[in-house]
Enzyme design. Structure first.
Site, PDB file in Angstrom:
ATOM      1  N   LYS A 208       0.755  -1.336  -0.075  1.00 50.99           N
ATOM      2  CA  LYS A 208      -0.143   0.051   0.320  1.00 50.99           C
ATOM      3  C   LYS A 208       0.842   1.271  -0.307  1.00 50.99           C
ATOM      4  O   LYS A 208       1.978   1.124   0.670  1.00 50.99           O
ATOM      5  CB  LYS A 208      -0.759  -0.163   1.121  1.00 50.99           C
ATOM      6  N   ARG A 252      -3.163 -10.354   5.311  1.00 47.77           N
ATOM      7  CA  ARG A 252      -3.364 -10.781   3.089  1.00 47.77           C
ATOM      8  C   ARG A 252      -2.282  -9.774   3.219  1.00 47.77           C
ATOM      9  O   ARG A 252      -2.286  -9.026   2.479  1.00 47.77           O
ATOM     10  CB  ARG A 252      -5.291  -9.469   3.246  1.00 47.77           C
TER      11      ARG A 252
HETATM   12  N1  PMM Z   1      -7.369  -3.787   0.983  1.00 45.46           N
HETATM   13  C1  PMM Z   1      -7.717  -4.081  -0.235  1.00 45.46           C
HETATM   14  C2  PMM Z   1      -8.792  -5.047  -1.110  1.00 45.46           C
HETATM   15  N2  PMM Z   1      -9.766  -5.639  -0.001  1.00 45.46           N
HETATM   16  N3  PMM Z   1      -9.704  -6.382   2.246  1.00 45.46           N
HETATM   17  C3  PMM Z   1      -9.118  -6.246   3.557  1.00 45.46           C
HETATM   18  N4  PMM Z   1     -10.316  -7.046   4.435  1.00 45.46           N
HETATM   19  N5  PMM Z   1      -8.678  -5.252   3.544  1.00 45.46           N
HETATM   20  C4  PMM Z   1      -7.617  -4.856   3.295  1.00 45.46           C
HETATM   21  O1  PMM Z   1      -6.628  -4.021   3.799  1.00 45.46           O
HETATM   22  C5  PMM Z   1      -7.696  -4.686   1.572  1.00 45.46           C
HETATM   23  C6  PMM Z   1      -9.139  -5.922   1.313  1.00 45.46           C
HETATM   24  C7  PMM Z   1      -7.142  -3.591  -1.505  1.00 45.46           C
HETATM   25  O2  PMM Z   1      -5.467  -3.845  -2.225  1.00 45.46           O
HETATM   26  P1  PMM Z   1      -5.696  -4.235  -3.537  1.00 45.46           P
HETATM   27  O3  PMM Z   1      -6.174  -3.794  -4.739  1.00 45.46           O
HETATM   28  O4  PMM Z   1      -4.195  -4.578  -3.552  1.00 45.46           O
HETATM   29  O5  PMM Z   1      -6.056  -6.090  -3.054  1.00 45.46           O
END
Ligand code: PMM
Length: 282
Positions: A208, A252
């Protein structure tokens, strides 16, 4: 034991891996590879939540994710569905998903909690203050941790009112969601207070922007290196260990191998030589 949730984004535009796994077969193979690297949970998503992104039609979302959820669940994986749409959550649960990961905490779709209650799936509720199209509109806090804890506590109550017991709930402070730079570090420092609420806690820092901002610092007398994916993954492995030490149930991540290596080292340091994986035996 902190579990690793591997990210399987079936999107053209996700923050760091958009477009790489839009083809279902490529996404399935990627999920299986992450599982082989040690991911205990595979999080399948068909709608990007990157800052500025627009919503996706649930029919398009389902077309992207359902074949992937089905194939990974049939292969025996513990699958989570990353969605803010109740219809997609229910369809994915029918296709074998056992966890609904809703970054909006059930706020984006008012029917979400009632819809998933009868499916028996667990639910991850993220701290959220508004859609990604206007991601930082809500990034205004007197005390980030207290506000995140209070607002997520209210979501636990909303879930209970809809028929989802706290034992089925996972809480996520929503790193990067309506939070800028230091607000994210503050939210991470607050993990123990979130853990104290009771439900399991999930943390997503992977690649991030706030990590890149921290890494961009120029060394004394040197030159700043470009903050590439490898350096973001290294930073993610470190934050995942720190989250684990603070009591997180799962992290995650995109780079499962790096985070697993970091968690193994941390476990060894703490005196535990075995790596248990509770979800595998479920
Ligand atoms: N961040 C993203 C997408 N889904 N789900 C949870 N539970 N926590 C998060 O911090 C989260 C998520 C965004 O990241 P990406 O686009 O790199 O998948």
């Amino acid at each position: 034991m902190t579990l690793i949730m591997g990210i399987v984004n079936v999107t053209p535009d996700s923050f760091s891996d958009g477009g790489r796994y839009l083809d279902p077969q490529a996404a399935i193979e990627h999920g299986l590879a992450l599982r082989a690297q040690g991911a205990e949970i595979l999080d399948v998503g068909g709608e990007s939540t990157r800052p500025g992104s627009d919503r996706v039609d649930p029919a398009v979302e389902q077309e992207r994710v359902l074949p992937v959820v089905r194939a990974l669940a049939e292969a025996g994986a513990y699958v989570s569905i990353d969605t803010m749409n109740a219809a997609t959550a229910v369809a994915a649960a029918r296709a074998g998903a056992r966890l609904v990961n809703d970054v909006s905490g059930g706020l984006a779709d008012p029917g979400m909690l009632a819809a998933i209650a009868p499916t028996g799936a667990d639910v991850a509720l993220g701290h959220w203050r508004g859609p990604s199209a206007d991601m930082y509109a809500g990034a205004d806090y007197d005390d980030v941790v207290s506000e995140v804890v209070t607002e997520l506590g209210a979501r636990v109550e909303a879930a209970a009112a809809a028929g989802i017991a706290p034992s089925r709930v996972v809480l996520d402070p929503g790193i990067g969601f309506g939070k800028k730079g230091e607000q994210n570090w503050a939210a991470l420092r607050g993990i123990p207070r979130l853990v104290a609420l009771g439900p399991r806690v999930l943390i997503g820092t992977s690649r991030k922007r706030f990590l890149a901002e921290t890494l961009a610092e120029t060394p004394a007398g040197g030159e700043a290196e470009p903050v590439d994916e490898a350096r973001r993954d290294l930073a993610t492995a470190v934050t995942s260990v720190l989250a684990a030490q603070a009591g997180a149930w799962a992290v995650r991540v995109h780079d499962v191998a790096a985070t697993r290596a970091a968690l193994l080292v941390a476990r060894a340091w703490e005196g535990e030589s075995r790596w248990a994986s509770p979800t595998r035996s479920r």
